[in-house]
Motif scaffolding. Sequence first.
Motif, short mmCIF file in Angstrom:
data_model
loop_
_atom_site.label_atom_id
_atom_site.label_comp_id
_atom_site.label_asym_id
_atom_site.label_seq_id
_atom_site.Cartn_x
_atom_site.Cartn_y
_atom_site.Cartn_z
N MET A 1 0.84 -1.19 0.00
CA MET A 1 0.00 0.00 0.00
C MET A 1 0.88 1.25 0.00
O MET A 1 2.06 1.18 0.34
CB MET A 1 -0.93 0.01 1.22
CG MET A 1 -0.24 0.28 2.53
SD MET A 1 -1.38 0.41 3.94
CE MET A 1 -1.49 -1.30 4.46
N ARG A 2 0.31 2.38 -0.39
CA ARG A 2 1.08 3.63 -0.31
C ARG A 2 0.85 4.28 1.05
O ARG A 2 -0.30 4.44 1.50
CB ARG A 2 0.67 4.60 -1.43
CG ARG A 2 1.40 5.96 -1.33
CD ARG A 2 1.31 6.76 -2.60
NE ARG A 2 1.98 6.10 -3.71
CZ ARG A 2 3.31 6.12 -3.94
NH1 ARG A 2 4.11 6.79 -3.12
NH2 ARG A 2 3.81 5.48 -4.97
N ILE A 3 1.95 4.66 1.70
CA ILE A 3 1.91 5.31 3.01
C ILE A 3 2.49 6.71 2.86
O ILE A 3 3.57 6.87 2.27
CB ILE A 3 2.74 4.52 4.05
CG1 ILE A 3 2.30 3.05 4.11
CG2 ILE A 3 2.66 5.17 5.42
CD1 ILE A 3 3.23 2.16 4.93
N LEU A 4 1.78 7.72 3.36
CA LEU A 4 2.32 9.08 3.40
C LEU A 4 2.92 9.31 4.77
O LEU A 4 2.26 9.06 5.79
CB LEU A 4 1.21 10.10 3.13
CG LEU A 4 1.57 11.57 3.40
CD1 LEU A 4 2.70 12.04 2.49
CD2 LEU A 4 0.34 12.46 3.23
N ALA A 65 1.30 16.53 -1.53
CA ALA A 65 1.84 15.21 -1.18
C ALA A 65 0.84 14.09 -1.46
O ALA A 65 1.22 12.97 -1.83
CB ALA A 65 2.25 15.20 0.30
N PHE A 66 -0.45 14.39 -1.31
CA PHE A 66 -1.48 13.36 -1.55
C PHE A 66 -1.60 12.99 -3.03
O PHE A 66 -2.00 11.88 -3.36
CB PHE A 66 -2.84 13.82 -1.01
CG PHE A 66 -3.02 13.51 0.44
CD1 PHE A 66 -2.43 14.31 1.42
CD2 PHE A 66 -3.76 12.40 0.86
CE1 PHE A 66 -2.58 14.02 2.77
CE2 PHE A 66 -3.92 12.10 2.21
CZ PHE A 66 -3.32 12.91 3.16
N THR A 67 -1.27 13.95 -3.89
CA THR A 67 -1.45 13.69 -5.34
C THR A 67 -0.11 13.61 -6.07
O THR A 67 -0.06 13.67 -7.30
CB THR A 67 -2.30 14.81 -5.98
OG1 THR A 67 -1.71 16.08 -5.65
CG2 THR A 67 -3.73 14.78 -5.45
N ALA A 68 0.98 13.44 -5.31
CA ALA A 68 2.32 13.42 -5.92
C ALA A 68 2.47 12.28 -6.92
O ALA A 68 3.18 12.40 -7.93
CB ALA A 68 3.38 13.32 -4.83
N VAL A 69 1.82 11.15 -6.64
CA VAL A 69 1.87 10.02 -7.58
C VAL A 69 0.47 9.85 -8.17
O VAL A 69 -0.48 9.54 -7.45
CB VAL A 69 2.30 8.73 -6.84
CG1 VAL A 69 2.40 7.56 -7.83
CG2 VAL A 69 3.62 8.94 -6.12
N VAL A 108 -3.60 17.62 7.23
CA VAL A 108 -3.55 16.24 6.75
C VAL A 108 -4.92 15.57 6.89
O VAL A 108 -5.35 14.80 6.01
CB VAL A 108 -2.41 15.46 7.45
CG1 VAL A 108 -2.83 14.79 8.73
CG2 VAL A 108 -1.80 14.45 6.52
N LEU A 109 -5.65 15.88 7.96
CA LEU A 109 -6.98 15.27 8.14
C LEU A 109 -7.94 15.76 7.05
O LEU A 109 -8.75 14.98 6.53
CB LEU A 109 -7.52 15.60 9.53
CG LEU A 109 -6.76 14.94 10.70
CD1 LEU A 109 -7.11 15.60 12.02
CD2 LEU A 109 -7.02 13.43 10.76
N ALA A 110 -7.83 17.05 6.68
CA ALA A 110 -8.69 17.58 5.61
C ALA A 110 -8.37 16.88 4.29
O ALA A 110 -9.28 16.48 3.54
CB ALA A 110 -8.49 19.09 5.48
N THR A 114 -10.67 14.47 1.76
CA THR A 114 -10.81 14.75 0.32
C THR A 114 -10.51 13.51 -0.51
O THR A 114 -11.18 13.23 -1.50
CB THR A 114 -9.86 15.89 -0.09
OG1 THR A 114 -10.17 17.04 0.69
CG2 THR A 114 -9.95 16.20 -1.57
N HIS A 115 -9.47 12.77 -0.10
CA HIS A 115 -8.99 11.66 -0.94
C HIS A 115 -9.46 10.28 -0.49
O HIS A 115 -9.09 9.27 -1.09
CB HIS A 115 -7.45 11.71 -1.01
CG HIS A 115 -6.94 12.92 -1.71
ND1 HIS A 115 -7.00 13.08 -3.07
CD2 HIS A 115 -6.40 14.07 -1.22
CE1 HIS A 115 -6.49 14.25 -3.41
NE2 HIS A 115 -6.13 14.89 -2.31
#
Length: 228
Positions: A1-4, A65-69, A108-110, A114-115
Amino acid sequence: MRILILGASGRVGKLVVQGALARGHKVTALVRDEASLASVAAANADGALTIVKGQPQDKADVAKAFTAVPNDVPVVVVVTLNSSRTSDNPFAKQTSPPTFMHDAHVNVLAAMKTHGTRKIVTLQAHGVAESYSTLFLPVKMLVRYSNMGVGYKDHEEVEKVIKQSGLTYVLARPARFVPGPSAPLHFYGNKGEGIGSLSTATRDSVATFLLDAVEKDDWDNTAPVMSN
Ligand SMILES: NC(=O)c1ccc[n+]([C@@H]2O[C@H](COP(=O)([O-])OP(=O)(O)OC[C@H]3O[C@@H](n4cnc5c(N)ncnc54)[C@H](OP(=O)(O)O)[C@@H]3O)[C@@H](O)[C@H]2O)c1
Protein backbone atom coordinates in the motif's frame (compact mmCIF):
# COMPACT_ATOMS: atom_id res chain seq x y z
CA MET A 1 0.00 0.00 0.00
CA ARG A 2 1.08 3.63 -0.31
CA ILE A 3 1.91 5.31 3.01
CA LEU A 4 2.32 9.08 3.40
CA ILE A 5 4.83 9.99 6.10
CA LEU A 6 5.08 13.42 7.74
CA GLY A 7 8.27 13.75 9.78
CA ALA A 8 10.21 11.38 7.50
CA SER A 9 13.45 13.34 8.01
CA GLY A 10 13.37 12.80 11.79
CA ARG A 11 14.95 9.98 13.77
CA VAL A 12 11.81 7.82 14.07
CA GLY A 13 10.51 9.01 10.70
CA LYS A 14 13.55 7.76 8.80
CA LEU A 15 13.23 4.35 10.47
CA VAL A 16 9.57 4.24 9.45
CA VAL A 17 10.44 5.08 5.83
CA GLN A 18 13.14 2.40 5.71
CA GLY A 19 10.90 -0.15 7.44
CA ALA A 20 7.95 0.58 5.15
CA LEU A 21 10.09 0.14 2.04
CA ALA A 22 11.59 -3.08 3.45
CA ARG A 23 8.03 -4.39 3.98
CA GLY A 24 7.24 -3.72 0.32
CA HIS A 25 5.12 -0.60 0.72
CA LYS A 26 5.30 2.52 -1.41
CA VAL A 27 6.13 5.69 0.50
CA THR A 28 5.45 9.36 -0.06
CA ALA A 29 7.58 11.49 2.27
CA LEU A 30 6.82 15.18 2.83
CA VAL A 31 10.05 16.85 4.01
CA ARG A 32 11.23 20.44 4.09
CA ASP A 33 14.75 19.42 2.99
CA GLU A 34 14.97 16.70 0.33
CA ALA A 35 18.66 16.14 1.15
CA SER A 36 17.59 14.75 4.55
CA LEU A 37 16.46 11.55 2.79
CA ALA A 38 19.28 11.39 0.21
CA SER A 39 20.88 8.22 1.62
CA VAL A 40 17.51 6.45 1.90
CA ALA A 41 16.63 7.51 -1.65
CA ALA A 42 19.99 6.28 -2.96
CA ALA A 43 19.40 2.87 -1.37
CA ASN A 44 15.86 2.68 -2.80
CA ALA A 45 16.12 3.80 -6.40
CA ASP A 46 13.28 1.51 -7.59
CA GLY A 47 10.61 4.22 -7.50
CA ALA A 48 8.95 3.03 -4.29
CA LEU A 49 9.98 6.24 -2.48
CA THR A 50 8.53 9.58 -3.57
CA ILE A 51 9.95 12.65 -1.85
CA VAL A 52 7.85 15.81 -1.82
CA LYS A 53 9.42 19.06 -0.67
CA GLY A 54 7.15 21.07 1.60
CA GLN A 55 6.01 22.14 5.04
CA PRO A 56 3.44 20.11 7.01
CA GLN A 57 1.80 23.31 8.27
CA ASP A 58 1.26 24.53 4.69
CA LYS A 59 -2.10 23.26 3.43
CA ALA A 60 -1.07 23.39 -0.25
CA ASP A 61 2.13 21.42 0.41
CA VAL A 62 0.19 18.71 2.24
CA ALA A 63 -2.37 18.57 -0.57
CA LYS A 64 0.49 18.23 -3.08
CA ALA A 65 1.84 15.21 -1.18
CA PHE A 66 -1.48 13.36 -1.55
CA THR A 67 -1.45 13.69 -5.34
CA ALA A 68 2.32 13.42 -5.92
CA VAL A 69 1.87 10.02 -7.58
CA PRO A 70 -1.02 10.04 -10.08
CA ASN A 71 -3.82 7.54 -9.34
CA ASP A 72 -2.08 6.26 -6.20
CA VAL A 73 -3.24 8.23 -3.18
CA PRO A 74 -1.94 7.20 0.27
CA VAL A 75 -4.02 4.54 2.04
CA VAL A 76 -2.60 5.35 5.49
CA VAL A 77 -0.80 8.42 6.90
CA VAL A 78 1.96 8.14 9.52
CA VAL A 79 2.99 11.27 11.44
CA THR A 80 6.27 11.34 13.38
CA LEU A 81 6.66 15.12 13.73
CA ASN A 82 8.23 16.67 16.78
CA SER A 83 7.66 19.97 18.52
CA SER A 84 11.40 20.64 18.35
CA ARG A 85 13.73 22.48 20.68
CA THR A 86 17.38 23.40 20.08
CA SER A 87 18.26 20.11 21.85
CA ASP A 88 16.48 17.28 23.70
CA ASN A 89 17.18 19.09 27.01
CA PRO A 90 13.72 19.85 28.51
CA PHE A 91 14.70 23.49 29.10
CA ALA A 92 16.23 24.06 25.64
CA LYS A 93 14.73 26.86 23.56
CA GLN A 94 11.62 25.92 21.57
CA THR A 95 12.16 26.07 17.79
CA SER A 96 8.89 24.70 16.34
CA PRO A 97 5.81 26.93 16.56
CA PRO A 98 3.66 25.93 19.60
CA THR A 99 0.77 24.64 17.48
CA PHE A 100 2.97 23.11 14.76
CA MET A 101 1.83 19.49 15.10
CA HIS A 102 -1.83 20.51 15.52
CA ASP A 103 -1.72 22.69 12.40
CA ALA A 104 -0.06 19.91 10.38
CA HIS A 105 -2.81 17.50 11.47
CA VAL A 106 -5.60 19.92 10.52
CA ASN A 107 -4.13 19.96 7.00
CA VAL A 108 -3.55 16.24 6.75
CA LEU A 109 -6.98 15.27 8.14
CA ALA A 110 -8.69 17.58 5.61
CA ALA A 111 -6.70 16.06 2.75
CA MET A 112 -7.47 12.54 4.00
CA LYS A 113 -11.19 13.31 3.83
CA THR A 114 -10.81 14.75 0.32
CA HIS A 115 -8.99 11.66 -0.94
CA GLY A 116 -10.71 8.91 1.06
CA THR A 117 -7.55 7.99 3.02
CA ARG A 118 -8.87 5.82 5.82
CA LYS A 119 -6.38 5.78 8.67
CA ILE A 120 -3.80 7.90 10.49
CA VAL A 121 -1.08 6.58 12.81
CA THR A 122 0.48 9.37 14.88
CA LEU A 123 3.47 9.26 17.21
CA GLN A 124 2.59 10.90 20.52
CA ALA A 125 4.18 10.23 23.93
CA HIS A 126 3.51 8.65 27.32
CA GLY A 127 2.11 11.48 29.42
CA VAL A 128 -0.33 12.86 26.84
CA ALA A 129 -3.98 13.19 27.95
CA GLU A 130 -5.14 10.49 30.41
CA SER A 131 -1.66 8.91 30.45
CA TYR A 132 -0.28 11.97 32.32
CA SER A 133 -1.51 10.39 35.57
CA THR A 134 0.90 7.43 35.24
CA LEU A 135 4.06 9.49 34.58
CA PHE A 136 6.86 9.37 37.17
CA LEU A 137 6.46 12.47 39.41
CA PRO A 138 9.72 14.22 38.30
CA VAL A 139 8.69 13.77 34.66
CA LYS A 140 5.26 15.24 35.48
CA MET A 141 7.09 18.30 36.84
CA LEU A 142 9.12 18.59 33.61
CA VAL A 143 5.98 18.37 31.48
CA ARG A 144 4.37 21.05 33.64
CA TYR A 145 7.27 23.48 34.12
CA SER A 146 9.84 22.98 31.31
CA ASN A 147 9.63 23.61 27.56
CA MET A 148 8.68 19.93 27.15
CA GLY A 149 5.19 21.12 28.07
CA VAL A 150 4.85 22.95 24.74
CA GLY A 151 5.09 19.67 22.83
CA TYR A 152 2.75 17.87 25.23
CA LYS A 153 0.12 20.61 24.87
CA ASP A 154 0.50 20.38 21.09
CA HIS A 155 0.13 16.55 21.23
CA GLU A 156 -3.11 16.99 23.21
CA GLU A 157 -4.51 19.37 20.59
CA VAL A 158 -3.49 16.83 17.90
CA GLU A 159 -5.42 14.13 19.73
CA LYS A 160 -8.53 16.33 19.87
CA VAL A 161 -8.58 17.09 16.13
CA ILE A 162 -7.88 13.47 15.22
CA LYS A 163 -10.75 12.21 17.38
CA GLN A 164 -13.07 14.94 16.07
CA SER A 165 -12.30 13.90 12.48
CA GLY A 166 -14.10 10.56 12.79
CA LEU A 167 -11.26 8.89 10.86
CA THR A 168 -9.60 5.69 12.06
CA TYR A 169 -6.55 6.46 14.19
CA VAL A 170 -3.78 4.96 16.28
CA LEU A 171 -2.01 7.27 18.74
CA ALA A 172 1.24 5.72 19.95
CA ARG A 173 2.33 6.78 23.46
CA PRO A 174 5.86 5.44 23.97
CA ALA A 175 8.00 5.91 27.07
CA ARG A 176 11.23 7.96 26.98
CA PHE A 177 13.45 7.15 24.00
CA VAL A 178 16.85 5.54 24.47
CA PRO A 179 19.27 4.32 21.80
CA GLY A 180 19.11 0.67 20.84
CA PRO A 181 17.80 -1.89 18.38
CA SER A 182 14.22 -2.99 17.84
CA ALA A 183 13.00 -5.14 20.73
CA PRO A 184 9.61 -6.43 21.92
CA LEU A 185 7.24 -3.82 23.37
CA HIS A 186 4.92 -4.12 26.35
CA PHE A 187 1.57 -2.32 26.28
CA TYR A 188 -0.17 -0.60 29.21
CA GLY A 189 -3.53 0.53 27.81
CA ASN A 190 -4.39 4.15 26.99
CA LYS A 191 -3.61 5.29 30.54
CA GLY A 192 -0.30 3.49 31.09
CA GLU A 193 -1.36 1.62 34.23
CA GLY A 194 1.41 -0.72 35.40
CA ILE A 195 4.27 0.94 33.49
CA GLY A 196 7.51 1.29 35.48
CA SER A 197 8.72 4.72 36.63
CA LEU A 198 11.92 4.55 34.57
CA SER A 199 10.60 2.66 31.53
CA THR A 200 12.11 3.41 28.13
CA ALA A 201 11.65 2.50 24.48
CA THR A 202 13.99 2.47 21.49
CA ARG A 203 13.06 4.47 18.42
CA ASP A 204 13.53 1.30 16.34
CA SER A 205 10.93 -0.58 18.41
CA VAL A 206 8.47 2.30 18.08
CA ALA A 207 9.02 2.56 14.32
CA THR A 208 8.24 -1.17 14.07
CA PHE A 209 5.08 -0.64 16.12
CA LEU A 210 3.93 2.25 13.91
CA LEU A 211 4.24 0.03 10.83
CA ASP A 212 2.46 -2.87 12.56
CA ALA A 213 -0.33 -0.39 13.40
CA VAL A 214 -0.49 0.61 9.73
CA GLU A 215 -0.86 -2.98 8.58
CA LYS A 216 -3.12 -4.43 11.30
CA ASP A 217 -6.34 -3.16 12.87
CA ASP A 218 -5.48 -4.46 16.38
CA TRP A 219 -4.82 -0.96 17.79
CA ASP A 220 -7.39 1.01 15.76
CA ASN A 221 -8.96 3.90 17.68
CA THR A 222 -6.70 3.41 20.71
CA ALA A 223 -3.78 5.33 22.22
CA PRO A 224 -1.55 2.65 23.75
CA VAL A 225 1.22 3.49 26.20
CA MET A 226 4.23 1.27 25.46
CA SER A 227 7.77 0.53 26.55
CA ASN A 228 10.40 -2.14 25.91
N1 LIG B 1 12.31 12.01 23.02
C1 LIG B 1 11.61 11.12 23.72
O1 LIG B 1 12.09 10.55 24.73
C2 LIG B 1 10.21 10.75 23.25
C3 LIG B 1 9.51 9.75 23.91
C4 LIG B 1 8.23 9.40 23.47
C5 LIG B 1 7.67 10.06 22.37
N2 LIG B 1 8.39 11.05 21.77
C6 LIG B 1 7.77 11.73 20.62
O2 LIG B 1 8.49 11.36 19.46
C7 LIG B 1 8.46 12.45 18.53
C8 LIG B 1 9.89 12.81 18.18
O3 LIG B 1 10.42 11.82 17.39
P1 LIG B 1 11.91 11.96 16.81
O4 LIG B 1 12.87 11.75 17.92
O5 LIG B 1 11.98 11.14 15.59
O6 LIG B 1 11.93 13.53 16.43
P2 LIG B 1 13.01 14.31 15.56
O7 LIG B 1 14.16 13.45 15.21
O8 LIG B 1 13.28 15.56 16.31
O9 LIG B 1 12.22 14.63 14.21
C9 LIG B 1 11.32 15.68 14.17
C10 LIG B 1 10.65 15.79 12.83
O10 LIG B 1 9.76 16.91 12.90
C11 LIG B 1 10.10 17.82 11.84
N3 LIG B 1 9.91 19.20 12.29
C12 LIG B 1 10.14 19.73 13.52
N4 LIG B 1 9.87 21.04 13.51
C13 LIG B 1 9.46 21.36 12.24
C14 LIG B 1 9.03 22.55 11.61
N5 LIG B 1 8.96 23.71 12.27
N6 LIG B 1 8.68 22.50 10.30
C15 LIG B 1 8.74 21.33 9.62
N7 LIG B 1 9.14 20.16 10.16
C16 LIG B 1 9.51 20.17 11.47
C17 LIG B 1 11.57 17.56 11.56
O11 LIG B 1 11.88 18.05 10.27
P3 LIG B 1 13.39 18.58 9.92
O12 LIG B 1 14.23 17.33 9.82
O13 LIG B 1 13.21 19.29 8.65
O14 LIG B 1 13.80 19.45 11.08
C18 LIG B 1 11.62 16.05 11.69
O15 LIG B 1 11.15 15.42 10.53
C19 LIG B 1 7.76 13.61 19.22
O16 LIG B 1 6.42 13.66 18.80
C20 LIG B 1 7.88 13.25 20.70
O17 LIG B 1 6.87 13.81 21.50
C21 LIG B 1 9.64 11.40 22.17
